[in-house]
Design an enzyme around this catalytic site. Structure first.
Site, short mmCIF file in Angstrom:
data_model
loop_
_atom_site.label_atom_id
_atom_site.label_comp_id
_atom_site.label_asym_id
_atom_site.label_seq_id
_atom_site.Cartn_x
_atom_site.Cartn_y
_atom_site.Cartn_z
CG HIS A 147 33.82 30.13 50.83
ND1 HIS A 147 34.19 29.46 49.71
CD2 HIS A 147 33.91 31.46 50.54
CE1 HIS A 147 34.51 30.35 48.77
NE2 HIS A 147 34.35 31.57 49.26
CG HIS A 149 33.80 33.41 44.39
ND1 HIS A 149 33.10 32.31 44.82
CD2 HIS A 149 34.54 33.83 45.47
CE1 HIS A 149 33.39 32.08 46.09
NE2 HIS A 149 34.26 32.98 46.51
CG HIS A 202 39.08 32.17 48.04
ND1 HIS A 202 38.88 32.07 49.40
CD2 HIS A 202 37.90 32.62 47.53
CE1 HIS A 202 37.65 32.44 49.70
NE2 HIS A 202 37.03 32.79 48.58
CG ASP A 216 36.36 36.30 48.18
OD1 ASP A 216 35.90 35.30 47.61
OD2 ASP A 216 35.92 36.71 49.28
CG ASP A 217 33.80 37.77 45.09
OD1 ASP A 217 33.36 36.98 44.23
OD2 ASP A 217 33.80 37.51 46.32
CD GLU A 220 33.44 35.32 53.56
OE1 GLU A 220 32.72 34.37 53.21
OE2 GLU A 220 33.62 36.35 52.86
N1 ADE Z 1 30.61 34.08 46.82
C1 ADE Z 1 31.38 35.01 46.25
N2 ADE Z 1 32.19 35.56 47.16
C2 ADE Z 1 31.94 34.95 48.34
C3 ADE Z 1 32.45 35.06 49.66
N3 ADE Z 1 33.41 35.95 49.98
N4 ADE Z 1 31.95 34.28 50.62
C4 ADE Z 1 30.98 33.40 50.33
N5 ADE Z 1 30.46 33.25 49.11
C5 ADE Z 1 30.94 34.01 48.12
ZN ZN Z 2 35.07 33.36 48.37
#
Ligand code: ADE
Ligand code: ZN
Length: 352
Positions: free
Chosen positions: A210, A32, A30, A291-292, A213
């Site tokens: 997703h 992006h 997971h 995630d990011d 969250e």
């Molecule tokens: N796009 C990038 N990060 C995300 C996240 N945590 N939740 C939903 N969309 C995303």
């Molecule tokens: Zn995500």
């Protein structure tokens, strides 16, 4: 079906835990790719492409990374992605991530990309996919890391836009393994994408979404029952619904949890409150992911290190999380078994 944790976990000295977390082979399921754009690379690409950014410099951009919820992050994340224009930009971004992942002993990365973030700005689908796919191939040759791409629909856009995106991507289908669903969750339930996911399933793609969250357990239920996904991305809100927890445990449904993301987006007030240890103890098939990473303060090893330090988990949980990640990949069972052997050897080498 589940596995026996090897006895080596009880012979790992406590002070070796951080080294073990760093060294153990793991999968990242997971992340992006647009969320791996470091501020320095954003500014370098802005200069290369003549894009004007609404921030004076790297420091000013980093100072804006004070998020209160998912939407406050997404606004900045989409602005950052606006510097990506040429195939080489997508290649450079993905190579930078894959090099860092390989250094974290990630043996397999399954990477989300958001084509609509780029095609809406006039970038061709081919530019996006060819740049990313070339990086996956070169990274395997250079660092031995295996990578697959997951095309994600932006859920704040329409079902029709998702269908258009799918059709634009199909000429390049050999370059991606699955379909995901991301962006603003609340108000955009999985049902909105039932028909396009049905078509993606018929086309033979792996499916993830997703869910849970920020959104309610009902969204996790519909990701499972309506979209028929093979993994839930995040899923941390499932704890509010006991029947859902039972279903997730009984089916060993993988949940790709992102501790630092949840902390930075205020899903949990503090990492010490994160429910990862509770979900693991309840028999859920949870994994750790970044995630990011450029926005949330760390790549996958940093996520392991910080959530273990905050919650007091130990070597047994480290083994479970790494093994869950390897077995939740979309790689072949034979390949997964080889990675599990490497995991067992890593624990053996660190045992007293
Ligand atoms: N796009 C990038 N990060 C995300 C996240 N945590 N939740 C939903 N969309 C995303
Ligand atoms: Zn995500």
């Amino acid at each position: 079906m589940t596995y026996a944790v090897p006895s080596t976990v009880s012979r790992i000295p406590a002070d070796c835990l951080p080294a073990l977390l760093r060294a153990m082979p793991k999968a990242e399921l997971h992340m992006h790719i647009e969320g791996s754009l470091e501020p320095e690379l954003i500014f370098a690409l802005a200069q290369r492409n003549g894009v004007q950014l609404p921030y004076a410099d790297v420091e000013a951009l980093r100072a804006a990374y004070a998020f209160t919820d998912l939407q406050s992050f997404l606004d900045i994340y989409y602005a950052g992605a606006s510097v990506l224009l040429q195939e080489q930009d997508f290649y450079d971004m993905a190579m930078a991530y894959l090099q860092r992942a390989a250094a974290d002993h990630v043996v397999r990365a399954e990477i989300f990309f958001d084509p609509q973030t780029h095609t809406e700005r006039g970038v061709a689908m081919e530019t996006v996919i060819h740049g990313l796919a070339r990086a996956c191939k070169d990274a395997q040759a250079q660092w031995g890391i295996s990578a697959g791409l997951i095309l994600s629909f932006l859920r704040h856009l329409s079902e029709e836009a998702a269908f258009d995106t799918l059709h634009a991507a199909l000429p390049y289908r050999e370059h991606f393994i699955g379909i995901g669903l991301d962006s603003s969750e609340v108000g955009n339930p999985p049902e909105k994408f039932a028909r396009v996911f049905e078509q993606c399933k018929a086309l033979g793609f792996h499916l993830v979404a997703h869910a849970g969250e920020e959104g309610p357990p009902a969204y996790v239920w519909s990701a499972l029952n309506v979209l028929q996904v093979q993994r839930i991305d995040h899923g941390v809100q499932s704890e509010k619904d006991w029947d859902l927890m039972q279903r997730l445990a009984d089916t060993r449904m993988p949940l790709t949890v992102c501790p630092l993301s949840n902390q930075k987006l205020c899903v949990f007030p503090d990492l010490r409150d994160h429910n990862l240890p509770r979900m693991l103890a309840a028999g859920l098939n949870v994994t750790v992911n970044s995630d990011d990473p450029a926005y949330f303060g760390g790549y996958v090893n940093e996520n392991y290190l910080q959530v273990f330090a905050a919650t007091g988990m130990g070597a047994e949980q480290a083994y479970q999380l790494a093994r869950n990640s390897l077995e939740a990949t979309f790689a072949s069972p034979e390949q997964q078994a080889l990675w599990v052997q490497q995991l067992d050897a890593c624990f053996e080498s660190m045992a007293a």
